[in-house]
Structure formats: structure tokens, C-alpha cells
Design a protein around this motif. Structure first.
Motif, PDB file in Angstrom:
ATOM      1  N   GLU A 171       2.004  11.875   6.715  1.00  0.00           N
ATOM      2  CA  GLU A 171       1.913  10.452   7.055  1.00  0.00           C
ATOM      3  C   GLU A 171       3.174   9.984   7.783  1.00  0.00           C
ATOM      4  OE1 GLU A 171      -0.933   8.545   3.604  1.00  0.00           O
ATOM      5  OE2 GLU A 171       1.101   9.125   3.066  1.00  0.00           O
ATOM      6  N   THR A 214       0.829  -1.207   0.000  1.00  0.00           N
ATOM      7  CA  THR A 214       0.000   0.000   0.000  1.00  0.00           C
ATOM      8  C   THR A 214       0.864   1.259   0.000  1.00  0.00           C
ATOM      9  OG1 THR A 214      -0.133  -0.177   2.408  1.00  0.00           O
ATOM     10  CG2 THR A 214      -1.949  -1.099   1.136  1.00  0.00           C
ATOM     11  N   ASP A 215       1.984   1.211   0.699  1.00  0.00           N
ATOM     12  CA  ASP A 215       2.927   2.331   0.718  1.00  0.00           C
ATOM     13  C   ASP A 215       4.211   1.880   0.031  1.00  0.00           C
ATOM     14  OD1 ASP A 215       1.132   3.848   2.294  1.00  0.00           O
ATOM     15  OD2 ASP A 215       1.896   2.915   4.122  1.00  0.00           O
ATOM     16  N   THR A 260       7.651   8.246  -4.189  1.00  0.00           N
ATOM     17  CA  THR A 260       6.907   7.625  -3.101  1.00  0.00           C
ATOM     18  C   THR A 260       5.488   8.160  -3.067  1.00  0.00           C
ATOM     19  OG1 THR A 260       6.866   7.233  -0.700  1.00  0.00           O
ATOM     20  CG2 THR A 260       7.671   9.387  -1.441  1.00  0.00           C
ATOM     21  N   ASN A 261       4.584   7.387  -2.464  1.00  0.00           N
ATOM     22  CA  ASN A 261       3.213   7.855  -2.258  1.00  0.00           C
ATOM     23  C   ASN A 261       2.986   8.263  -0.800  1.00  0.00           C
ATOM     24  OD1 ASN A 261       3.274   5.273  -1.115  1.00  0.00           O
ATOM     25  ND2 ASN A 261       1.153   4.820  -1.663  1.00  0.00           N
ATOM     26  N   ILE A 262       4.059   8.290  -0.009  1.00  0.00           N
ATOM     27  CA  ILE A 262       3.954   8.623   1.409  1.00  0.00           C
ATOM     28  C   ILE A 262       4.191  10.120   1.586  1.00  0.00           C
ATOM     29  CG2 ILE A 262       4.775   8.094   3.728  1.00  0.00           C
ATOM     30  CD1 ILE A 262       5.961   5.494   2.574  1.00  0.00           C
TER      31      ILE A 262
END
Length: 226
Positions: free
Chosen positions: A176, A71-72, A170-172
Motif C-alpha cells: 500500500e 481508515t489508515d 500500523t494497518n498499512i
């Protein structure tokens, strides 16, 4: 394995599974040369999944072959990896076997390495000895993590994020990451993170048909699933 912003193959593929409530985590190294099915393509090395598409292609590949879809995620290129190590002041790493012909000389003992030497230590592989490389990679990432969580160094996180956000894919988000700080501090305690890799006995070395001396790893499915 390419400098930013070029797309290359993956020198390291690591999954981190974590449980916030119990403050436990596990890191699993997957051999980049593992022969897997890449959805929409064919059977290829795991390290080509990202190069053939993007992070979604790698996520689909992991889901199809291992039943896990991260997911991350974060991807860092080799030059920025070395720069990050330098920004952290280098790392003290334990060399267990003399390798004078590798990385301008590796000798038994604790060695302080700069970014380029850490990068070499992180990526080189002797023959088909993937397990030793996995262990070295996990040691490096553990030292990076501990460098950040010990001695108040997490205060550097916003500055590092601002500098590397255009370099590390990254998607973070920073918010977060900040929210995970209490978990990160707890994971700094010894024994809260487990480190795993696929044992050499659970891998079959297979020479690709028609390609002399080009080999891949085939998993012994029953052993790997266990």
C-alpha cells in the motif's frame, strides 16, 4: 509516551486527510488534553483513548467526537521515533524563540537535531500552550516527509519498513505504501499540504473538579465545528 512495547498515553494525535486525484492533503493536530467522551468509558482526555483499549478505541473516540473514523493509522513509541529520526540523519529545525531551559538548550535559528533532541522538541509543552507544540509537531513531521520524498530517499522505504514493522503499529502494508509513492512525490511540492490546529481562542481551559492544578481543554463546539 512509553517505550516499545508498553502502552502509554498519546503525546501527539494528528489526522491526515488526503485527496489522491487532486494531490492535496491536510494535517490536523488535536490537543492530547482535549476533554472528550470515550465510548464505553466516560469523559477523559483524548490521549487516554488508546491506552484504555487499542487503536479501535481511539477510532471510536474520534468518530464519536469529530465524526471522522481514520481508515489508515500508525502508532510509534517514543524510543522508536527517536531511532527513526537518527536513521534519517537527524533534522534541521527552525527555532523561533529562545528556550535555553528546554531540550538542553534551544536557541533562535536553524538547529540540526538528533533523535533525542527532536523527540524533546516534539513533545515538550510550556504551561497550556498547546498551539505552539502542535506547530512544532507539524514542522517535524513535514521535515520527515520531505526528507523521504526528496533526493531519491524513498528508495530507503522498503528497508525502513522491514526494520520498523515490528515496532511501529500500523494497518498499512508495504504494498500500500508503495502504491502511494506517486502521490507522495506530488505532495512534496510546496503548498500541496495544509497544516491546521485548534486555535487557543477556541479552547476553554477547565480545572478538573477536586484535582488541584489539573486542567483539560474544552472545545468551543461551534468554533471547532466551523
Amino acid at each position: 509516551d512509553r517505550v516499545f512495547p508498553y502502552v502509554g498515553r498519546s503525546d501527539a494525535v494528528l489526522l491526515v486527510l488526503y485527496h489522491p486525484r487532486f494531490s492535496r492533503a491536510a494535517m490536523l493536530s488535536l490537543p492530547p488534553d482535549l476533554f472528550v467522551y470515550i465510548p464505553g468509558e466516560n469523559m477523559q482526555r483524548l490521549n487516554t483513548a488508546y491506552a484504555l483499549g487499542d487503536i479501535r478505541k481511539l477510532q471510536q473516540t474520534l468518530l464519536y467526537n469529530f465524526g471522522i473514523r481514520p481508515t489508515d493509522w500508525a502508532l510509534i513509541h517514543v524510543d522508536d521515533f527517536a531511532s527513526l529520526i537518527n536513521d534519517l540523519g537527524g533534522l534541521d529545525l527552525s527555532v523561533l524563540i529562545n528556550r535555553p531551559d528546554q531540550c538542553e538548550g534551544l536557541y533562535v535559528g536553524t538547529i540540526h537535531m538528533d533523535g533525542q533532541k527532536v523527540l524533546c522538541y516534539f513533545t515538550y509543552r510550556e504551561g497550556n500552550d498547546e498551539s505552539s507544540r502542535s506547530i512544532r509537531q507539524q514542522e517535524v513531521l513535514r521535515k520527515v516527509f520531505l526528507r523521504l520524498v526528496e533526493g531519491g530517499n524513498l528508495i530507503q522505504l522498503p528497508g525502513l519498513y522491514a526494520y520498523y514493522q515490528t515496532k511501529i503499529e500500523t494497518n498499512i502494508t508495504l504494498d500500500e505504501l508503495t502504491g502511494y509513492l506517486p502521490l507522495a512525490l506530488r505532495l512534496g511540492d510546496p503548498g500541496r499540504i495544509g497544516y491546521f490546529y485548534i486555535h487557543p481562542e477556541d479552547l476553554i481551559i477547565w480545572e478538573l473538579p477536586g484535582e488541584t492544578n489539573r486542567t483539560v481543554f474544552l472545545p468551543r463546539s461551534g468554533a471547532v465545528q466551523n
